[in-house]
Scaffold this motif. Structure first.
Motif, short mmCIF file in Angstrom:
data_model
loop_
_atom_site.label_atom_id
_atom_site.label_comp_id
_atom_site.label_asym_id
_atom_site.label_seq_id
_atom_site.Cartn_x
_atom_site.Cartn_y
_atom_site.Cartn_z
N ALA A 115 9.97 -4.09 9.77
CA ALA A 115 11.38 -4.39 9.52
C ALA A 115 11.57 -5.68 8.73
O ALA A 115 12.38 -5.73 7.80
CB ALA A 115 12.14 -4.46 10.84
N HIS A 116 10.85 -6.74 9.07
CA HIS A 116 11.03 -8.01 8.35
C HIS A 116 10.60 -7.90 6.89
O HIS A 116 11.22 -8.50 6.02
CB HIS A 116 10.29 -9.16 9.06
N ALA A 117 9.58 -7.10 6.60
CA ALA A 117 9.14 -6.91 5.22
C ALA A 117 10.16 -6.06 4.45
O ALA A 117 10.45 -6.34 3.29
CB ALA A 117 7.77 -6.26 5.18
N ARG A 118 10.72 -5.04 5.11
CA ARG A 118 11.76 -4.22 4.46
C ARG A 118 12.99 -5.08 4.14
O ARG A 118 13.59 -4.95 3.08
CB ARG A 118 12.15 -3.04 5.33
N LEU A 119 13.35 -5.98 5.05
CA LEU A 119 14.48 -6.87 4.81
C LEU A 119 14.19 -7.78 3.62
O LEU A 119 15.05 -7.98 2.76
CB LEU A 119 14.77 -7.71 6.06
N ARG B 266 0.83 -1.20 0.00
CA ARG B 266 0.00 0.00 0.00
C ARG B 266 0.87 1.26 0.00
O ARG B 266 1.80 1.38 0.80
CB ARG B 266 -0.90 -0.01 1.23
N ALA B 267 0.54 2.18 -0.87
CA ALA B 267 1.28 3.44 -0.95
C ALA B 267 1.20 4.18 0.38
O ALA B 267 0.15 4.23 1.02
CB ALA B 267 0.71 4.32 -2.06
N GLY B 268 2.33 4.69 0.81
CA GLY B 268 2.37 5.47 2.04
C GLY B 268 2.45 4.64 3.31
O GLY B 268 2.59 5.18 4.39
N LYS B 269 2.34 3.34 3.18
CA LYS B 269 2.39 2.47 4.37
C LYS B 269 3.84 2.13 4.67
O LYS B 269 4.59 1.70 3.81
CB LYS B 269 1.59 1.19 4.13
#
Length: 119
Positions: free
Chosen positions: A102-106, A95-98
């Motif tokens: 940390a685990h998802a960014r990794l 989703r834009a702006g969400k």
């Protein structure tokens, strides 16, 4: 890669291992094979279980390369010289702006790294 080149017809009649139907790469692989003859798969619930079955010599499997890189490097699995006549594409979306946890960014960072290595 191991051995001589393998054609799709060479795979028909071999013991086949895969995850459950609905997985994109399995469905494309199955469609390719069944265009030549009916095939049956020994089905597993996870890629890990499928890899272990292949390593135990129960059959051949079409897993995504990234999931078997370590096993190929260590020699517990070998790559057949079969060129799939299809390509799998994967997309990541959120989703834009969400702000991602940390685990998802990794995960996204690792996916980007792998794509860059392939390019």
């Amino acid at each position: 890669m191991s051995g001589k080149p393998v054609g799709t017809a060479d795979l028909v009649g071999q013991p086949l291992l895969a995850t459950e139907p609905g997985c994109a790469y399995r469905d494309l692989f199955e469609r390719e094979l069944t265009s030549l003859a009916p095939v049956d798969f020994m089905e597993f619930g996870t890629i890990e279980a499928t890899k272990r079955a292949a390593a135990a010599g129960l059959g051949i499997s079409p897993p995504p390369e990234v999931t078997v890189a370590a096993e190929l490097a260590e020699g517990s699995l070998v790559r057949l010289r079969w060129e799939p006549p299809f390509t799998i594409r994967t997309q990541l979306a959120w989703r834009a702006g969400k702000r991602l946890p940390a685990h998802a960014r990794l995960f996204v960072a690792q996916a980007r790294r792998l794509v860059a290595e392939e390019a």
